[in-house]
Design a protein around this motif. Structure first.
Motif, PDB file in Angstrom:
ATOM      1  N   LEU A  52      -2.123   2.134  13.035  1.00 37.76           N
ATOM      2  CA  LEU A  52      -2.054   2.755  11.739  1.00 37.76           C
ATOM      3  C   LEU A  52      -2.411   1.617  11.184  1.00 37.76           C
ATOM      4  N   ARG A  53      -2.205   1.175  10.746  1.00 38.28           N
ATOM      5  CA  ARG A  53      -2.842  -0.177  10.025  1.00 38.28           C
ATOM      6  C   ARG A  53      -3.679  -0.591  10.384  1.00 38.28           C
ATOM      7  N   ALA A  54      -4.062  -0.239  10.799  1.00 41.64           N
ATOM      8  CA  ALA A  54      -6.136  -0.967  10.900  1.00 41.64           C
ATOM      9  C   ALA A  54      -6.598   1.068  10.707  1.00 41.64           C
ATOM     10  N   TRP A  55      -6.201   2.096  10.852  1.00 43.60           N
ATOM     11  CA  TRP A  55      -6.808   3.640  10.746  1.00 43.60           C
ATOM     12  C   TRP A  55      -6.652   3.427   8.577  1.00 43.60           C
ATOM     13  N   TRP A  56      -5.638   3.272   8.429  1.00 48.40           N
ATOM     14  CA  TRP A  56      -5.372   2.762   6.864  1.00 48.40           C
ATOM     15  C   TRP A  56      -5.858   2.046   6.382  1.00 48.40           C
ATOM     16  N   GLU A  57      -6.271   0.618   6.756  1.00 45.64           N
ATOM     17  CA  GLU A  57      -7.321  -0.153   6.375  1.00 45.64           C
ATOM     18  C   GLU A  57      -9.246   0.165   6.263  1.00 45.64           C
ATOM     19  N   GLU A 103       2.810   1.084   2.264  1.00 38.87           N
ATOM     20  CA  GLU A 103       3.810   1.144   2.345  1.00 38.87           C
ATOM     21  C   GLU A 103       3.654   2.584   2.464  1.00 38.87           C
ATOM     22  N   GLN A 104       4.037   3.243   1.843  1.00 34.60           N
ATOM     23  CA  GLN A 104       3.713   4.961   1.403  1.00 34.60           C
ATOM     24  C   GLN A 104       3.289   5.709   2.953  1.00 34.60           C
ATOM     25  N   SER A 105       1.950   4.935   3.285  1.00 29.23           N
ATOM     26  CA  SER A 105       1.597   5.901   4.516  1.00 29.23           C
ATOM     27  C   SER A 105       2.146   4.655   5.692  1.00 29.23           C
ATOM     28  N   ARG A 106       3.193   3.507   5.608  1.00 29.98           N
ATOM     29  CA  ARG A 106       4.270   3.093   7.028  1.00 29.98           C
ATOM     30  C   ARG A 106       4.923   4.107   7.350  1.00 29.98           C
ATOM     31  N   VAL A 107       6.006   4.748   6.369  1.00 28.56           N
ATOM     32  CA  VAL A 107       6.682   5.723   6.357  1.00 28.56           C
ATOM     33  C   VAL A 107       6.674   7.222   6.135  1.00 28.56           C
ATOM     34  N   ALA A 108       5.743   7.682   5.459  1.00 29.02           N
ATOM     35  CA  ALA A 108       5.504   9.139   5.196  1.00 29.02           C
ATOM     36  C   ALA A 108       4.622   9.654   6.444  1.00 29.02           C
ATOM     37  N   LEU A 109       3.643   8.397   7.304  1.00 35.10           N
ATOM     38  CA  LEU A 109       3.086   9.364   8.491  1.00 35.10           C
ATOM     39  C   LEU A 109       3.649   9.504   9.748  1.00 35.10           C
ATOM     40  N   PRO A 110       4.519   8.584   9.905  1.00 38.22           N
ATOM     41  CA  PRO A 110       5.746   8.936  11.048  1.00 38.22           C
ATOM     42  C   PRO A 110       6.445   9.959  11.199  1.00 38.22           C
ATOM     43  N   ALA A 111       6.824  10.220   9.826  1.00 40.46           N
ATOM     44  CA  ALA A 111       8.532  11.040   9.752  1.00 40.46           C
ATOM     45  C   ALA A 111       8.282  12.427   9.935  1.00 40.46           C
ATOM     46  N   GLY A 118      11.871   8.150   0.815  1.00 39.37           N
ATOM     47  CA  GLY A 118      11.340   7.452  -0.885  1.00 39.37           C
ATOM     48  C   GLY A 118      10.789   8.360  -1.582  1.00 39.37           C
ATOM     49  N   ARG A 119      10.419   9.375  -2.005  1.00 45.65           N
ATOM     50  CA  ARG A 119       9.226   9.924  -2.634  1.00 45.65           C
ATOM     51  C   ARG A 119      10.266  10.932  -3.499  1.00 45.65           C
ATOM     52  N   ARG A 158       5.492  13.320  -9.273  1.00 42.89           N
ATOM     53  CA  ARG A 158       5.686  12.527  -8.133  1.00 42.89           C
ATOM     54  C   ARG A 158       5.678  11.115  -7.976  1.00 42.89           C
ATOM     55  N   VAL A 159       6.716  10.386  -7.676  1.00 46.89           N
ATOM     56  CA  VAL A 159       6.806   8.714  -7.712  1.00 46.89           C
ATOM     57  C   VAL A 159       7.015   9.152  -6.570  1.00 46.89           C
ATOM     58  N   ASP A 160       6.137   7.739  -6.145  1.00 45.15           N
ATOM     59  CA  ASP A 160       7.233   6.961  -4.662  1.00 45.15           C
ATOM     60  C   ASP A 160       8.161   5.695  -5.300  1.00 45.15           C
ATOM     61  N   ASP A 161       8.801   5.631  -4.284  1.00 44.91           N
ATOM     62  CA  ASP A 161       9.526   3.879  -4.660  1.00 44.91           C
ATOM     63  C   ASP A 161       8.620   2.880  -4.277  1.00 44.91           C
ATOM     64  N   SER A 162       7.942   3.520  -3.326  1.00 45.91           N
ATOM     65  CA  SER A 162       6.559   1.681  -2.930  1.00 45.91           C
ATOM     66  C   SER A 162       5.502   1.674  -3.630  1.00 45.91           C
ATOM     67  N   ASP A 163       5.375   2.714  -4.919  1.00 47.29           N
ATOM     68  CA  ASP A 163       4.797   2.415  -6.064  1.00 47.29           C
ATOM     69  C   ASP A 163       4.616   3.335  -7.075  1.00 47.29           C
ATOM     70  N   PRO A 164       6.054   2.585  -7.798  1.00 51.13           N
ATOM     71  CA  PRO A 164       6.126   3.601  -8.912  1.00 51.13           C
ATOM     72  C   PRO A 164       4.861   2.710  -9.931  1.00 51.13           C
TER      73      PRO A 164
END
Length: 330
Positions: free
Chosen positions: A15-20, A38-46, A228-229, A250-256
């Protein structure tokens, strides 16, 4: 040789390689075009009761050089899917983007989807490679939107005059909440949400109205909380207590430091009272009070939506990109 493979979003390294790849492919664009890791790490697998996703990657040896995303609604508009393809900047013009799109279309068709939609981003009022690529892939422009950004310093400079120009009308109330709608307004809020696709300009986009039951709203809220949104919402209540309109930031905890407008909608019965502007001021006030580190908020509106564009211009939003809403029938 480049291979196209599905990516498991729960495999964090993949996922990190995809995100990069996505981050590199969108780095030239203004504003905040790509979520923080961090936003993608949490949201995409959820788990998401509203939306299914498929991630694919273009793999060359041990490197990911392209990334694709297919999303589709699980509740309504079951004939559609959204496809996005990204190529690492040092590997463009090798046919990787084309192969990603073709694979996403295969996945969509296999899921019974007959219409694929996508997006292309251009300089304001301009044209460019994304539009030409979309045309070559058989996608037509179904709608044009403006991507706009507001810096909070600009908003605060205008805030007092805005509030004075759009007081809450007599007999109405504006309440605010973080993500979770009060029980007593839940059914009426669902009625308003069900109007959204019928009331916003869609151009030629092949989308149908949706229904929002109380349980569907609660499921969506639970997911937002889990990832965390925060959906900072202002709701206008009519004299009879029904929901007359709503808007959110909308504001994410990972990117306030960054926010995004979700919806702004006023029931047609209650229009003509400047409720839209009053709701926007209330949501932006709430976001500022909740997140002192907030720097900017972005939004998008159809170019033909002159009313909402006027509201956003009054708030201090400025256009930073043109968004082409694309569509193809498989």
């Amino acid at each position: 040789m480049v291979d196209i493979e599905q990516i498991n979003p729960r495999n964090e390294a993949a996922l990190r390689a995809w995100w990069e790849v996505g981050r590199a492919a969108t780095a030239y664009r203004p504003g905040k075009p790509w979520p923080v890791w961090e936003q993608s790490r949490v949201a995409l697998p959820a788990d998401n009761p509203e939306r299914g996703i498929t991630l694919i990657g273009a793999i060359d040896g041990r490197e990911m050089v392209g990334a694709g995303l297919l999303t589709r609604s699980l509740r309504d508009n079951l004939h559609t899917a959204m496809a996005f393809a990204y190529t690492r900047p040092d590997r463009v013009r090798e046919g990787i983007g084309r192969r990603l799109v073709e694979e996403l279309e295969v996945v969509a068709a296999g899921d019974g989807r007959t219409t694929v939609q996508s997006e292309a981003y251009l300089p304001p009022g301009g044209s460019g490679v994304p539009e030409a690529f979309a045309t070559a892939m058989g996608y037509a422009v179904a709608s044009r939107e403006s991507i706009k950004e507001l810096t909070l310093t600009d908003y605060l400079a205008r805030r007092e005059a805005l509030a004075a120009s759009a007081p809450v009308p007599d007999g109405y109330r504006v309440i605010t909440f973080d993500t979770v709608c009060p029980d007593e307004h839940l059914d009426s809020f669902g009625r308003l949400l069900g109007m959204l696709l019928a009331e916003v300009p869609l151009g030629e986009l092949d989308l149908e109205d949706s229904e929002w039951s109380a349980e569907r709203i609660r499921e969506a809220e639970r997911r937002q909380v889990a990832i965390g949104r925060h959906v900072q919402t202002a709701m206008a209540l009519a004299p009879d207590g029904s929901v007359a309109g709503a808007s959110d930031v909308r504001v994410d905890d990972s990117d306030p430091a960054h926010g995004q407008v979700g919806i702004t909608l006023v029931d047609p019965v209650h229009r003509g009272r400047r409720l839209g502007l009053a709701l926007k001021v209330a949501t932006h006030d709430l976001a500022v009070a909740t997140y002192p580190e907030l720097v900017s908020v972005d939004t998008s509106n159809a170019e033909v939506n002159t009313w909402m564009n006027a509201v956003n211009d009054a708030l201090g939003y400025r256009t930073i990109e043109t968004l082409l809403e694309l569509q193809k029938t498989l």
